[in-house]
Design a protein around this motif. Structure first.
Motif, PDB file in Angstrom:
ATOM      1  N   LYS A  46       0.832  -1.205   0.000  1.00 47.52           N
ATOM      2  CA  LYS A  46       0.000   0.000   0.000  1.00 47.52           C
ATOM      3  C   LYS A  46       0.868   1.257   0.000  1.00 47.52           C
ATOM      4  O   LYS A  46       0.579   2.219  -0.713  1.00 47.52           O
ATOM      5  CB  LYS A  46      -0.912  -0.013   1.228  1.00 47.52           C
ATOM      6  N   GLU A  49       2.348   2.402  -3.400  1.00 51.77           N
ATOM      7  CA  GLU A  49       1.464   2.966  -4.427  1.00 51.77           C
ATOM      8  C   GLU A  49       1.759   4.462  -4.555  1.00 51.77           C
ATOM      9  O   GLU A  49       1.888   5.160  -3.542  1.00 51.77           O
ATOM     10  CB  GLU A  49      -0.001   2.769  -4.050  1.00 51.77           C
ATOM     11  N   PRO A  50       1.882   4.958  -5.778  1.00 50.91           N
ATOM     12  CA  PRO A  50       2.214   6.381  -5.963  1.00 50.91           C
ATOM     13  C   PRO A  50       1.248   7.349  -5.277  1.00 50.91           C
ATOM     14  O   PRO A  50       1.662   8.388  -4.773  1.00 50.91           O
ATOM     15  CB  PRO A  50       2.174   6.566  -7.477  1.00 50.91           C
ATOM     16  N   LYS A  51      -0.044   6.990  -5.215  1.00 53.59           N
ATOM     17  CA  LYS A  51      -1.032   7.862  -4.570  1.00 53.59           C
ATOM     18  C   LYS A  51      -0.719   8.058  -3.084  1.00 53.59           C
ATOM     19  O   LYS A  51      -1.090   9.063  -2.504  1.00 53.59           O
ATOM     20  CB  LYS A  51      -2.432   7.263  -4.679  1.00 53.59           C
ATOM     21  N   ILE A  52      -0.104   7.087  -2.474  1.00 56.47           N
ATOM     22  CA  ILE A  52       0.202   7.138  -1.052  1.00 56.47           C
ATOM     23  C   ILE A  52       1.651   7.586  -0.824  1.00 56.47           C
ATOM     24  O   ILE A  52       1.929   8.410   0.051  1.00 56.47           O
ATOM     25  CB  ILE A  52      -0.014   5.752  -0.400  1.00 56.47           C
ATOM     26  N   PRO A  55       2.598  11.660  -1.512  1.00 58.54           N
ATOM     27  CA  PRO A  55       2.111  12.581  -0.470  1.00 58.54           C
ATOM     28  C   PRO A  55       2.805  12.371   0.881  1.00 58.54           C
ATOM     29  O   PRO A  55       3.071  13.334   1.599  1.00 58.54           O
ATOM     30  CB  PRO A  55       0.624  12.271  -0.370  1.00 58.54           C
TER      31      PRO A  55
END
Length: 73
Positions: A46, A49-52, A55
């Motif tokens: 998890k 993942e680039p989305k996590i 940020p």
């Protein structure tokens, strides 16, 4: 109708063996090390993942910047 004692003993032994196999399976599935490894792998996947990931890197950099700014002021 009365059943043969040997048949009853065989059925009891089969039930015992089935119960032992079920308990072995449950013990394998509930192994704390295995559960911890699975949880760790899930969290690592998890976090990758680039989305996590990005940020979190940004938030860490911001916190680091603010701490350095406060220390050197």
């Amino acid at each position: 109708m009365a059943r043969d004692p040997e048949t009853i003993e065989r059925e009891i032994e089969q039930a015992r063996n089935a119960l032992a196999a079920t308990l072995d399976q449950l013990g394998t599935k509930a192994d704390p090390r295995k559960l911890a490894d699975q949880a760790s792998q899930g969290i690592k996947a998890k976090l990758n993942e680039p989305k996590i990931k990005f940020p979190l890197i940004g938030a860490g950099a911001l916190i680091g910047f603010l701490l350095l700014r406060k220390l050197f002021r």
